[in-house]
Design an enzyme around this catalytic site. Sequence first.
Site, PDB file in Angstrom:
ATOM      1  N   PRO A   2       0.765  -1.101  -0.031  1.00  0.00           N
ATOM      2  CA  PRO A   2      -0.107   0.055   0.087  1.00  0.00           C
ATOM      3  C   PRO A   2       0.761   1.334  -0.170  1.00  0.00           C
ATOM      4  O   PRO A   2       1.892   1.328   0.607  1.00  0.00           O
ATOM      5  CB  PRO A   2      -0.770  -0.082   1.313  1.00  0.00           C
ATOM      6  CG  PRO A   2      -0.822  -1.423   1.588  1.00  0.00           C
ATOM      7  CD  PRO A   2       0.570  -2.078   1.183  1.00  0.00           C
ATOM      8  N   GLU A   3       0.363   2.274  -0.781  1.00  0.00           N
ATOM      9  CA  GLU A   3       1.052   3.586  -0.717  1.00  0.00           C
ATOM     10  C   GLU A   3       0.164   4.475  -0.246  1.00  0.00           C
ATOM     11  O   GLU A   3      -0.754   4.283   0.275  1.00  0.00           O
ATOM     12  CB  GLU A   3       1.483   3.886  -2.167  1.00  0.00           C
ATOM     13  CG  GLU A   3       2.648   2.728  -2.824  1.00  0.00           C
ATOM     14  CD  GLU A   3       2.940   3.211  -4.184  1.00  0.00           C
ATOM     15  OE1 GLU A   3       3.035   4.098  -4.721  1.00  0.00           O
ATOM     16  OE2 GLU A   3       3.157   2.018  -4.999  1.00  0.00           O
ATOM     17  N   ARG A 117       0.185 -12.585   4.805  1.00  0.00           N
ATOM     18  CA  ARG A 117       1.410 -12.956   4.790  1.00  0.00           C
ATOM     19  C   ARG A 117       2.336 -12.624   5.960  1.00  0.00           C
ATOM     20  O   ARG A 117       3.258 -12.951   5.933  1.00  0.00           O
ATOM     21  CB  ARG A 117       1.967 -12.208   3.409  1.00  0.00           C
ATOM     22  CG  ARG A 117       1.239 -12.658   2.282  1.00  0.00           C
ATOM     23  CD  ARG A 117       1.953 -11.927   1.328  1.00  0.00           C
ATOM     24  NE  ARG A 117       1.271 -12.282  -0.310  1.00  0.00           N
ATOM     25  CZ  ARG A 117       1.509 -11.461  -1.303  1.00  0.00           C
ATOM     26  NH1 ARG A 117       1.956 -10.493  -1.512  1.00  0.00           N
ATOM     27  NH2 ARG A 117       0.885 -11.940  -2.367  1.00  0.00           N
ATOM     28  N   ARG A 160      21.745  15.651  -4.436  1.00  0.00           N
ATOM     29  CA  ARG A 160      21.816  14.482  -4.239  1.00  0.00           C
ATOM     30  C   ARG A 160      22.445  13.560  -5.570  1.00  0.00           C
ATOM     31  O   ARG A 160      21.715  14.023  -6.661  1.00  0.00           O
ATOM     32  CB  ARG A 160      20.517  13.429  -3.862  1.00  0.00           C
ATOM     33  CG  ARG A 160      20.025  14.028  -2.335  1.00  0.00           C
ATOM     34  CD  ARG A 160      19.157  12.960  -1.727  1.00  0.00           C
ATOM     35  NE  ARG A 160      18.777  13.518  -0.395  1.00  0.00           N
ATOM     36  CZ  ARG A 160      18.129  12.750   0.705  1.00  0.00           C
ATOM     37  NH1 ARG A 160      18.027  11.401   0.115  1.00  0.00           N
ATOM     38  NH2 ARG A 160      17.734  13.405   1.661  1.00  0.00           N
TER      39      ARG A 160
END
Length: 284
Positions: A2-3, A117, A160
């Site tokens: 899930p996001e 799971r 970065r």
Amino acid sequence: MPELPEVEVVRRGLERWVAGRTVTEVEVLHPRAVRRHPAGGADFAARLKGQRFEVARRRGKYLWLPLAETGSSVLGHLGMSGQLLVQPEDAADEKHLRIRIRFDDRAGTELRFVDQRTFGGLSLHEQTPDGLPDVIAHIARDPLDPDFDEDAFHRALRQRRTTVKRALLDQSLISGVGNIYADEALWRSKLHYERPTATLTRPRAAELLGHARDVMNEALAVGGTSFDSLYMNVNGESGYFDRSLDAYGREDEPCRRCGTPMRRRPWMNRSSYFCPRCQRPPRP
């Protein structure tokens, strides 16, 4: 996994059905469901009994239920198949029920944590002064947070030495974006996933951020993305944004912008989906 949209859908359900209720009983039915609570299941159940849940909160993909007047909270980690379901007390137990939480009112419902799971779980944590569970204090704000700092995000991108998709998945830089919505935002921005972040101008970074917001808001409006029955909201319903995906999972299907067959490439133990024409790879 899930996001942000999927977790926010669950958070809203908990806000409606659980906030303000006081716990009377907790059953931990599988030890892995509380493995992030080092003191174990009995301690988790004892400490939660008698506590009142406040409104559920979220940062990025992380969800928690603050406990009133304690300075602590229950952090929910959904993993790949975890579900927080509000069910009638007399409903049959789910096959993979791991934790049951009962309340002192007459609403006739209980909160269940179901996880096929067993990668997810619940755990109790002290809160920081900002109200976050201490174990997620390092997680950045997400793009739907009104306090998200766009200028700081762009500066971090330029500083970065990484690529744009790696940056989108870096939860210490921007939270809530996972593999699905990263691919969707990159497709909308016409950016290849290996584009160096140092090459992104401020307008391009703002455009990418805007597309990430748009796609996640669109997913929120239809309950998130569900590819199977493992992701559900608190009422056991699946989202259906998978019908609207432009990139993720569309290998060999025509690009909805130019008609070129979409491609999939292995990437960091995942897959990246992209249009080879609209999203040109960076020059060496």
